[in-house]
Design a protein around this motif. Structure first.
Motif, PDB file in Angstrom:
ATOM      1  N   ILE A 204       0.849  -1.185   0.000  1.00 28.76           N
ATOM      2  CA  ILE A 204       0.000   0.000   0.000  1.00 28.76           C
ATOM      3  C   ILE A 204       0.884   1.234   0.000  1.00 28.76           C
ATOM      4  O   ILE A 204       1.632   1.472   0.960  1.00 28.76           O
ATOM      5  N   TYR A 205       0.794   2.019  -1.074  1.00 23.90           N
ATOM      6  CA  TYR A 205       1.591   3.237  -1.182  1.00 23.90           C
ATOM      7  C   TYR A 205       0.680   4.441  -0.988  1.00 23.90           C
ATOM      8  O   TYR A 205      -0.441   4.485  -1.510  1.00 23.90           O
ATOM      9  N   ILE A 206       1.154   5.435  -0.220  1.00 19.05           N
ATOM     10  CA  ILE A 206       0.381   6.644   0.060  1.00 19.05           C
ATOM     11  C   ILE A 206       0.870   7.771  -0.859  1.00 19.05           C
ATOM     12  O   ILE A 206       1.984   8.263  -0.703  1.00 19.05           O
ATOM     13  N   PHE A 207       0.039   8.175  -1.814  1.00 17.97           N
ATOM     14  CA  PHE A 207       0.392   9.284  -2.707  1.00 17.97           C
ATOM     15  C   PHE A 207       0.217  10.631  -2.010  1.00 17.97           C
ATOM     16  O   PHE A 207       1.008  11.552  -2.208  1.00 17.97           O
ATOM     17  N   LYS A 208      -0.836  10.760  -1.204  1.00 15.23           N
ATOM     18  CA  LYS A 208      -1.107  12.019  -0.505  1.00 15.23           C
ATOM     19  C   LYS A 208      -1.999  11.732   0.679  1.00 15.23           C
ATOM     20  O   LYS A 208      -2.655  10.687   0.751  1.00 15.23           O
ATOM     21  N   GLY A 209      -2.036  12.689   1.641  1.00 19.40           N
ATOM     22  CA  GLY A 209      -2.902  12.539   2.793  1.00 19.40           C
ATOM     23  C   GLY A 209      -2.142  12.102   4.038  1.00 19.40           C
ATOM     24  O   GLY A 209      -0.936  11.894   4.015  1.00 19.40           O
ATOM     25  N   CYS A 210      -2.885  11.967   5.143  1.00 17.40           N
ATOM     26  CA  CYS A 210      -2.272  11.535   6.394  1.00 17.40           C
ATOM     27  C   CYS A 210      -3.342  10.942   7.300  1.00 17.40           C
ATOM     28  O   CYS A 210      -4.542  11.119   7.083  1.00 17.40           O
ATOM     29  N   GLY A 211      -2.894  10.246   8.323  1.00 20.33           N
ATOM     30  CA  GLY A 211      -3.799   9.606   9.274  1.00 20.33           C
ATOM     31  C   GLY A 211      -3.056   8.542  10.048  1.00 20.33           C
ATOM     32  O   GLY A 211      -1.838   8.622  10.215  1.00 20.33           O
ATOM     33  N   ASN A 212      -3.777   7.529  10.506  1.00 18.72           N
ATOM     34  CA  ASN A 212      -3.182   6.436  11.257  1.00 18.72           C
ATOM     35  C   ASN A 212      -3.482   5.104  10.579  1.00 18.72           C
ATOM     36  O   ASN A 212      -4.610   4.865  10.126  1.00 18.72           O
ATOM     37  N   HIS A 213      -2.464   4.247  10.510  1.00 26.88           N
ATOM     38  CA  HIS A 213      -2.645   2.898   9.999  1.00 26.88           C
ATOM     39  C   HIS A 213      -2.702   1.950  11.194  1.00 26.88           C
ATOM     40  O   HIS A 213      -1.759   1.855  11.971  1.00 26.88           O
ATOM     41  N   HIS A 214      -3.841   1.275  11.359  1.00 25.95           N
ATOM     42  CA  HIS A 214      -4.007   0.296  12.423  1.00 25.95           C
ATOM     43  C   HIS A 214      -3.672  -1.076  11.845  1.00 25.95           C
ATOM     44  O   HIS A 214      -4.372  -1.567  10.961  1.00 25.95           O
ATOM     45  N   ILE A 215      -2.595  -1.687  12.314  1.00 30.92           N
ATOM     46  CA  ILE A 215      -2.221  -3.015  11.828  1.00 30.92           C
ATOM     47  C   ILE A 215      -1.936  -3.925  13.010  1.00 30.92           C
ATOM     48  O   ILE A 215      -1.110  -3.598  13.873  1.00 30.92           O
ATOM     49  N   ASN A 216      -2.672  -5.022  13.055  1.00 27.40           N
ATOM     50  CA  ASN A 216      -2.568  -5.979  14.146  1.00 27.40           C
ATOM     51  C   ASN A 216      -2.784  -5.262  15.475  1.00 27.40           C
ATOM     52  O   ASN A 216      -3.873  -4.778  15.720  1.00 27.40           O
ATOM     53  N   LYS A 217      -1.786  -5.093  16.300  1.00 29.96           N
ATOM     54  CA  LYS A 217      -2.012  -4.510  17.623  1.00 29.96           C
ATOM     55  C   LYS A 217      -1.303  -3.177  17.805  1.00 29.96           C
ATOM     56  O   LYS A 217      -1.109  -2.724  18.942  1.00 29.96           O
ATOM     57  N   ILE A 218      -0.923  -2.536  16.723  1.00 30.49           N
ATOM     58  CA  ILE A 218      -0.241  -1.244  16.847  1.00 30.49           C
ATOM     59  C   ILE A 218      -0.878  -0.219  15.914  1.00 30.49           C
ATOM     60  O   ILE A 218      -1.626  -0.564  14.998  1.00 30.49           O
ATOM     61  N   ILE A 219      -0.566   1.049  16.168  1.00 30.81           N
ATOM     62  CA  ILE A 219      -1.021   2.154  15.332  1.00 30.81           C
ATOM     63  C   ILE A 219       0.206   2.896  14.830  1.00 30.81           C
ATOM     64  O   ILE A 219       1.066   3.282  15.619  1.00 30.81           O
TER      65      ILE A 219
ATOM     66  N   LYS B 113       1.799   9.124   6.197  1.00 28.69           N
ATOM     67  CA  LYS B 113       1.803  10.363   5.412  1.00 28.69           C
ATOM     68  C   LYS B 113       2.191  10.013   3.984  1.00 28.69           C
ATOM     69  O   LYS B 113       2.508   8.853   3.672  1.00 28.69           O
ATOM     70  N   ALA B 114       2.198  11.020   3.106  1.00 25.54           N
ATOM     71  CA  ALA B 114       2.565  10.815   1.703  1.00 25.54           C
ATOM     72  C   ALA B 114       3.974  10.239   1.601  1.00 25.54           C
ATOM     73  O   ALA B 114       4.880  10.671   2.311  1.00 25.54           O
ATOM     74  N   GLY B 115       4.122   9.239   0.726  1.00 21.74           N
ATOM     75  CA  GLY B 115       5.422   8.620   0.516  1.00 21.74           C
ATOM     76  C   GLY B 115       5.636   7.347   1.304  1.00 21.74           C
ATOM     77  O   GLY B 115       6.628   6.646   1.089  1.00 21.74           O
TER      78      GLY B 115
ATOM     79  N   ILE C 239      -8.389   7.769   8.494  1.00 18.61           N
ATOM     80  CA  ILE C 239      -7.954   8.886   7.653  1.00 18.61           C
ATOM     81  C   ILE C 239      -8.202  10.218   8.358  1.00 18.61           C
ATOM     82  O   ILE C 239      -9.315  10.496   8.807  1.00 18.61           O
ATOM     83  N   LYS C 240      -7.175  11.051   8.452  1.00 19.43           N
ATOM     84  CA  LYS C 240      -7.296  12.387   9.030  1.00 19.43           C
ATOM     85  C   LYS C 240      -7.403  13.453   7.939  1.00 19.43           C
ATOM     86  O   LYS C 240      -8.084  14.459   8.113  1.00 19.43           O
ATOM     87  N   LYS C 241      -6.710  13.226   6.827  1.00 18.82           N
ATOM     88  CA  LYS C 241      -6.733  14.148   5.693  1.00 18.82           C
ATOM     89  C   LYS C 241      -6.892  13.330   4.425  1.00 18.82           C
ATOM     90  O   LYS C 241      -6.237  12.298   4.274  1.00 18.82           O
ATOM     91  N   SER C 242      -7.791  13.772   3.528  1.00 23.36           N
ATOM     92  CA  SER C 242      -8.102  13.014   2.310  1.00 23.36           C
ATOM     93  C   SER C 242      -6.860  12.346   1.737  1.00 23.36           C
ATOM     94  O   SER C 242      -5.830  12.981   1.509  1.00 23.36           O
ATOM     95  N   THR C 243      -6.954  11.039   1.512  1.00 22.92           N
ATOM     96  CA  THR C 243      -5.788  10.228   1.178  1.00 22.92           C
ATOM     97  C   THR C 243      -5.955   9.520  -0.165  1.00 22.92           C
ATOM     98  O   THR C 243      -7.012   8.962  -0.445  1.00 22.92           O
ATOM     99  N   LYS C 244      -4.887   9.553  -0.952  1.00 22.82           N
ATOM    100  CA  LYS C 244      -4.847   8.805  -2.201  1.00 22.82           C
ATOM    101  C   LYS C 244      -3.981   7.568  -1.995  1.00 22.82           C
ATOM    102  O   LYS C 244      -2.790   7.677  -1.691  1.00 22.82           O
ATOM    103  N   PHE C 245      -4.602   6.405  -2.144  1.00 25.52           N
ATOM    104  CA  PHE C 245      -3.927   5.132  -1.944  1.00 25.52           C
ATOM    105  C   PHE C 245      -3.635   4.463  -3.282  1.00 25.52           C
ATOM    106  O   PHE C 245      -4.377   4.629  -4.253  1.00 25.52           O
ATOM    107  N   CYS C 246      -2.565   3.656  -3.298  1.00 26.78           N
ATOM    108  CA  CYS C 246      -2.352   2.704  -4.378  1.00 26.78           C
ATOM    109  C   CYS C 246      -2.154   1.336  -3.737  1.00 26.78           C
ATOM    110  O   CYS C 246      -1.237   1.140  -2.936  1.00 26.78           O
TER     111      CYS C 246
END
Length: 280
Positions: free
Chosen positions: A32-47, A51-53, A68-75
């Motif tokens: 999963i690549y983040i082109f733009k945006g920011c927030g938190n990724h919850h994976i298994n038992k951690i957060i 951000k972009a990149g 998602i905290k700010k509109s995010t573009k995912f690939c």
């Protein structure tokens, strides 16, 4: 919920302000690549804040979702086991010391955030862009061009991973790389990282192991284990996703009290105070 995919490789790019899927797992692998945006990724038992990149690796063993905290573009680059099996004839010999599936399942790459420095950061973005642009016009699953692009992503991942081991890794001596990887993958099983066990696993004399580790990594084995385990425990406490009892069970402590005493001894604070002081 377990999401399914039957094509060997699929590319999915979209932008959204609300992640469309609840916590889920897959029958396949995802980059999963983040082109733009920011927030938190919850994976298994951690957060993990994103951000972009940023690039994240998800295997069938994982459960995750994005807050998602700010509109995010995912690939999403999604593939199953057959993708690399079907293209085995194209794979260069000894491209990596681990297979793509082993890299995707490596627990170390879930706990740590991949940091890409220049020029790797730019190469990563351009490679993902190449894959998405090709996907607009052609079928990607049977394209040798795209296969080599995906392989190059694994090369970038390996280079980035070497930088956050917090030790000096000599690529000419893969045993050192393998040693750290073994520790990180078995940190939850105290019996597997005892010196008597790990020295036998790597065919190093038990009496010589401590000196060998200190000479190669500039830190004592005991301190490395303590620091790494403590960092993982701190992240779980900060996330608020699991109880102390669950953390104790995960890391092989006898009970919650044992874990609390260990944490207080190492940090001079109790877990509840630590959580309050380090809210995400």
């Amino acid at each position: 919920m377990k999401r399914k995919q039957f094509e060997p490789l699929e590319i999915d790019t979209f932008e959204t302000s609300v992640f469309p899927f609840p916590k889920h797992s897959h029958t396949y692998y995802e980059m999963i690549y983040i082109f733009k945006g920011c927030g938190n990724h919850h994976i298994n038992k951690i957060i993990v804040p994103y951000k972009a990149g940023d690039l994240y690796l998800i295997s069938p063993d994982d459960e995750h979702f994005f807050d998602i905290k700010k509109s995010t573009k995912f690939c999403f680059i999604k593939f199953n086991d057959s993708y690399f099996e079907n293209n085995k004839h194209l794979s260069p010999d000894r491209l990596t010391t681990a297979s793509p599936a082993e890299i995707m399942r490596n627990s170390l790459l879930k706990e740590e955030k991949l940091i890409f420095d220049e020029p790797c950061k730019t190469i990563l973005r351009k490679t993902v862009e190449n894959i998405t642009e090709y996907n607009d016009f052609h079928k990607v699953s049977d394209s040798p061009i795209i296969f080599f692009q995906v392989l190059s992503l694994f090369g970038l991942i390996r280079e980035a991973a070497a930088k956050f081991l917090h030790v000096k890794v000599d690529h000419q001596t893969p045993k050192k790389d393998d040693l750290i990887s073994y520790i990180h993958q078995n940190i939850y099983s105290p019996e597997l990282i005892r010196i008597s066990v790990i020295s036998r696993h790597f065919n190093i004399s038990e009496t010589y192991f401590g000196a060998y580790f200190k000479r190669n990594f500039d830190v004592s084995y005991r301190k490395y284990i303590t620091d790494y385990k403590l960092k993982l425990i701190e992240r779980r406490i900060q996330s608020g996703q699991v109880t102390m009892k669950q953390i104790a069970y995960e890391f092989g402590f006898t009970d919650e009290s044992h874990l609390t005493n260990y944490f207080k001894k190492q940090t001079n604070t109790n877990p509840s105070d630590f959580k309050f002081q380090h809210r995400i």
